[in-house]
Design an enzyme around this catalytic site. Sequence first.
Site, PDB file in Angstrom:
ATOM      1  N   ASP A  47      17.287  16.079   4.189  1.00  0.00           N
ATOM      2  CA  ASP A  47      18.386  17.000   4.457  1.00  0.00           C
ATOM      3  C   ASP A  47      17.753  18.312   4.928  1.00  0.00           C
ATOM      4  O   ASP A  47      17.230  19.088   4.131  1.00  0.00           O
ATOM      5  CB  ASP A  47      19.203  17.201   3.169  1.00  0.00           C
ATOM      6  CG  ASP A  47      20.332  18.210   3.360  1.00  0.00           C
ATOM      7  OD1 ASP A  47      20.380  18.867   4.412  1.00  0.00           O
ATOM      8  OD2 ASP A  47      21.159  18.337   2.431  1.00  0.00           O
TER       9      ASP A  47
ATOM     10  N   GLN B  91      19.060  23.467   5.531  1.00  0.00           N
ATOM     11  CA  GLN B  91      18.570  24.836   5.315  1.00  0.00           C
ATOM     12  C   GLN B  91      17.200  25.031   5.969  1.00  0.00           C
ATOM     13  O   GLN B  91      16.964  26.065   6.601  1.00  0.00           O
ATOM     14  CB  GLN B  91      18.465  25.130   3.809  1.00  0.00           C
ATOM     15  CG  GLN B  91      19.782  25.072   3.055  1.00  0.00           C
ATOM     16  CD  GLN B  91      20.725  26.222   3.370  1.00  0.00           C
ATOM     17  OE1 GLN B  91      20.323  27.260   3.887  1.00  0.00           O
ATOM     18  NE2 GLN B  91      22.000  26.038   3.062  1.00  0.00           N
TER      19      GLN B  91
ATOM     20  N   HIS C 249      22.147  19.003  -2.378  1.00  0.00           N
ATOM     21  CA  HIS C 249      23.525  19.422  -2.092  1.00  0.00           C
ATOM     22  C   HIS C 249      24.429  18.188  -2.221  1.00  0.00           C
ATOM     23  O   HIS C 249      23.988  17.063  -1.987  1.00  0.00           O
ATOM     24  CB  HIS C 249      23.558  19.955  -0.652  1.00  0.00           C
ATOM     25  CG  HIS C 249      24.858  20.541  -0.216  1.00  0.00           C
ATOM     26  ND1 HIS C 249      25.933  19.771   0.173  1.00  0.00           N
ATOM     27  CD2 HIS C 249      25.250  21.830  -0.067  1.00  0.00           C
ATOM     28  CE1 HIS C 249      26.923  20.563   0.545  1.00  0.00           C
ATOM     29  NE2 HIS C 249      26.544  21.816   0.402  1.00  0.00           N
TER      30      HIS C 249
ATOM     31  N   CYS D  16      27.771  23.687  -4.330  1.00  0.00           N
ATOM     32  CA  CYS D  16      27.760  22.239  -4.049  1.00  0.00           C
ATOM     33  C   CYS D  16      26.469  21.606  -4.549  1.00  0.00           C
ATOM     34  O   CYS D  16      25.864  20.762  -3.876  1.00  0.00           O
ATOM     35  CB  CYS D  16      27.953  21.957  -2.556  1.00  0.00           C
ATOM     36  SG  CYS D  16      29.566  22.404  -1.961  1.00  0.00           S
TER      37      CYS D  16
ATOM     38  N   LYS E 159      24.929  26.486  10.437  1.00  0.00           N
ATOM     39  CA  LYS E 159      23.913  27.284   9.736  1.00  0.00           C
ATOM     40  C   LYS E 159      22.811  27.731  10.700  1.00  0.00           C
ATOM     41  O   LYS E 159      22.023  28.613  10.395  1.00  0.00           O
ATOM     42  CB  LYS E 159      23.292  26.477   8.596  1.00  0.00           C
ATOM     43  CG  LYS E 159      24.300  26.112   7.518  1.00  0.00           C
ATOM     44  CD  LYS E 159      23.624  25.433   6.351  1.00  0.00           C
ATOM     45  CE  LYS E 159      24.549  24.558   5.550  1.00  0.00           C
ATOM     46  NZ  LYS E 159      25.495  25.263   4.696  1.00  0.00           N
TER      47      LYS E 159
HETATM   48  N1  PLP Z   1      22.845  20.179   2.660  1.00  0.00           N
HETATM   49  C1  PLP Z   1      22.545  21.440   2.339  1.00  0.00           C
HETATM   50  C2  PLP Z   1      21.215  21.746   1.715  1.00  0.00           C
HETATM   51  C3  PLP Z   1      23.464  22.457   2.588  1.00  0.00           C
HETATM   52  O1  PLP Z   1      23.157  23.713   2.243  1.00  0.00           O
HETATM   53  C4  PLP Z   1      24.712  22.130   3.180  1.00  0.00           C
HETATM   54  C5  PLP Z   1      25.729  23.176   3.417  1.00  0.00           C
HETATM   55  O2  PLP Z   1      25.932  24.050   2.602  1.00  0.00           O
HETATM   56  C6  PLP Z   1      24.960  20.797   3.511  1.00  0.00           C
HETATM   57  C7  PLP Z   1      23.999  19.848   3.231  1.00  0.00           C
HETATM   58  C8  PLP Z   1      26.247  20.363   4.134  1.00  0.00           C
HETATM   59  O3  PLP Z   1      26.341  20.779   5.442  1.00  0.00           O
HETATM   60  P1  PLP Z   1      27.676  20.582   6.264  1.00  0.00           P
HETATM   61  O4  PLP Z   1      28.798  20.915   5.356  1.00  0.00           O
HETATM   62  O5  PLP Z   1      27.532  21.511   7.387  1.00  0.00           O
HETATM   63  O6  PLP Z   1      27.748  19.183   6.689  1.00  0.00           O
END
Ligand code: PLP
Length: 406
Positions: free
Chosen positions: A199, A202, A122, A364, A225
């Site tokens: 990360d 998910q 992401h 993203c 999430k």
């Molecule tokens: N990493 C992953 C795999 C995500 O799906 C997301 C959100 O869509 C993020 C990072 C970013 O999370 P946040 O915007 O809540 O900081």
Amino acid sequence: MFDINQVRADFPILAREVNNKPLVYLDSGASAQKPQVVIDAISQAYSMEYANVHRGLHFLSNLATEKYEGVRGIIARFLNAPSEDNIVINSGTTEGINMVAYGWAMPRMDAGDEIILSVMEHHANIVPWHFLRERQGVVLKWVDTDAMGALDPQAVIDAITPKTKLIAITHLSNVLGTKVDIKAITQAAHAKGVAVLVDGSQAAVHMPVDVSDLECDFYAITGHKLYGPSGSGAIYCKSERMAEMRPFMGGGDMIRDVAKDHITYNDPPMKFEAGTPGIVQTIGLGVALEYMMDLGMAEIAAHEDQLRDYTVAKLGGLNWLQVYGHTPDKGAIFSFSLDGAAHAHDISTILDKKGVAVRAGHHCAAPLMDHLGVTATCRASFGMYNTTEEVDVLVEALELAHELFA
Ligand code: PLP
């Protein structure tokens, strides 16, 4: 005990209609809905228990501090961290990864040093590393997924050179649903002195996570999430990495002593939490994590695995639909496009008319879109509250979209 009817009843929004149809919410990968216990906790915190945390001596400040600080232990339990002192509370994954980029990676990386990323990251786990590339000449090395959407841990390990300082990798792809064998990577990486940031945005939603077992150095989660409030989150940091890390943001709370010519910092993890935090958001996150743990992470995962298998079979019957990501143990996240059909945005608009909420776009994850040879996909992402009946509604709506665009 996981009772899907009870779970659904716990989320008030699921009873509403959208475009005169029952809501079928398949966008939990972007942000999940909130159970009543979380909504009540937010309301209670603001209506009866609100004050700033940490520096007050009065009743309400002590109460808010107790509730807020209690969440650190809940997060540690949720991730099986050795101690709550390994948990930095923040606003979500984006903040967590930026903290590591600025506080840990920047001071210890020089031009030519390498960071390994998978192609399915992401942007939150890409852009902070580009800052290091732009500003300090750090080299980003990318590891591709295969035709099934799988990521071979050995390919990540093989990419390590004496210049590698960090592997920054997702535990579960927000586009493909692919799970990554983090433990295989951490063991080999550590043997070569390379740190691993995971990360978990998910993965932590869909399966039990045990950071002690994974042996990762950093593990980022994001509250919205996890059925909690937006603007909440945390990052687990191994004690040694925390000791090496510089504070990312400066301000109140993260200091012990400030004078005109010197400062001393608070102990970790407070050293990394500058300013008034998301007090109520964090309290809500604690309730959300308790809610998930009460249901049982293994039970939630088992329910979602059933949904995944049902969806694989149903979507597999649509020969005009192209699904991205076919690993058998994937999370219940389905990115797809319709053969020869309109843009993903048009498909999602038709699904919306049927009450089905999906996301359309690059999610993203632009490098992955590039790797897949598409500019955008539709994505149906499941949460603990979804049902096989909802998959049927999705399929009916897709058939309609196919007829319209064929
Ligand atoms: N990493 C992953 C795999 C995500 O799906 C997301 C959100 O869509 C993020 C990072 C970013 O999370 P946040 O915007 O809540 O900081």
